[in-house]
Design a protein around this motif. Structure first.
Motif: not given
Length: 267
Positions: A136, A144, A186, A153, A142
């Motif tokens: 994570e 994700y 997440g 990613s 932000t």
């Protein structure tokens, strides 16, 4: 069983696999192909290959290596260069002397094994468990999870793959679809029970779960990280602060390798 099959089908595998022969190979970035920079590259690669072959991240910066690094070339079996600017015309002001290269070094297996023995370590040549990696990332608003397929990613994914290759490990990352299907949002990955992550890792082909959380710290201008891994019924947790995510991933996967190779807990 049906739910597990669906999740497995939805998983997009991101894998980096180190063949046995690759364990004795390392690489470093050097400038030009001159001997002086090549020797510097050999030194860096020697430490990396010792960590890679043994799984012992604790060798990083070990003062006992100094005497061996002073003659790092003695342990080299072969080397070659890969031009990072391949296809770019050579300019007068940047010829081969100033050009960046990947120096790829193959070390003599018997000499490396002997050096490890002198350090009180052994080569980790048995099966290396595949790591199912769940990470994570949080920076301001932000947040994700690093996946095998999401565009955002891309940078951490590439960094994780590079770290795994450097440490001789195999990793798998989940797809975004699989995460959504499993209900993982997440938030607070490290608070999820280890047994849950073991199941999630197995669904994507992993044999052990490595779970991490990285939070950006504006004051330290680096990432505060925490990691967890359960192996043979024992939980392991460790933290790092003020590092780049490249360094965080190298230390995390190296730490996992150190645990799995029975070389102790990460510092």
């Amino acid at each position: 069983m049906i739910r597990t099959s669906i999740l497995a089908a939805l998983m997009c595998f991101t894998v980096t696999m180190a063949a046995a022969a690759d364990l004795y190979r390392a690489q470093a970035v050097v400038t030009g192909q001159g001997e002086a920079n090549r020797i510097i590259g050999f030194v860096s690669c020697l430490e990396d290959v010792l960590i890679k072959v043994s799984g012992a991240l604790k060798l990083a910066g070990d003062p006992r290596l100094a005497v061996y690094k002073s003659r790092a070339g003695d342990f080299v079996r072969a080397y070659r260069y890969h031009d990072q600017m391949s296809g770019t015309p050579t300019r007068d002001e940047q010829g081969t002397r100033d050009r960046p290269y990947d120096l790829i070094v193959d070390f003599d297996e018997k000499k490396i094994d002997g050096l490890l023995k002198a350090l009180g370590l052994t080569p980790w040549l048995s099966h290396r468990p595949i790591l199912g990696v769940f990470v994570e990332m949080e920076q301001g608003p932000t947040k994700y999870i690093v996946t095998a397929d999401a565009e955002r990613s891309a940078a951490p994914r590439d960094s994780l793959l590079a770290a795994a290759a450097r440490r001789g490990m195999t990793i798998v990352l989940p797809s975004g679809a699989a995460l959504a299907k499993s209900g993982i949002d997440g938030a607070g990955l490290t608070a999820v029970p280890p047994s849950t992550w073991a199941s999630r890792a197995a669904e994507q082909g992993g044999e052990v779960a490595l779970v991490g959380r990285l939070v950006w710290d504006d004051q330290e201008l680096g990432w505060a990280t925490e990691w967890q891994l359960e192996w043979q019924g024992r939980p392991h947790r460790w933290q790092l602060r003020g590092v780049t995510f490249d360094e965080a991933f190298r230390r995390a996967i190296g730490g996992a390798a150190q645990i799995l190779s029975n070389n102790g807990d990460p510092a």
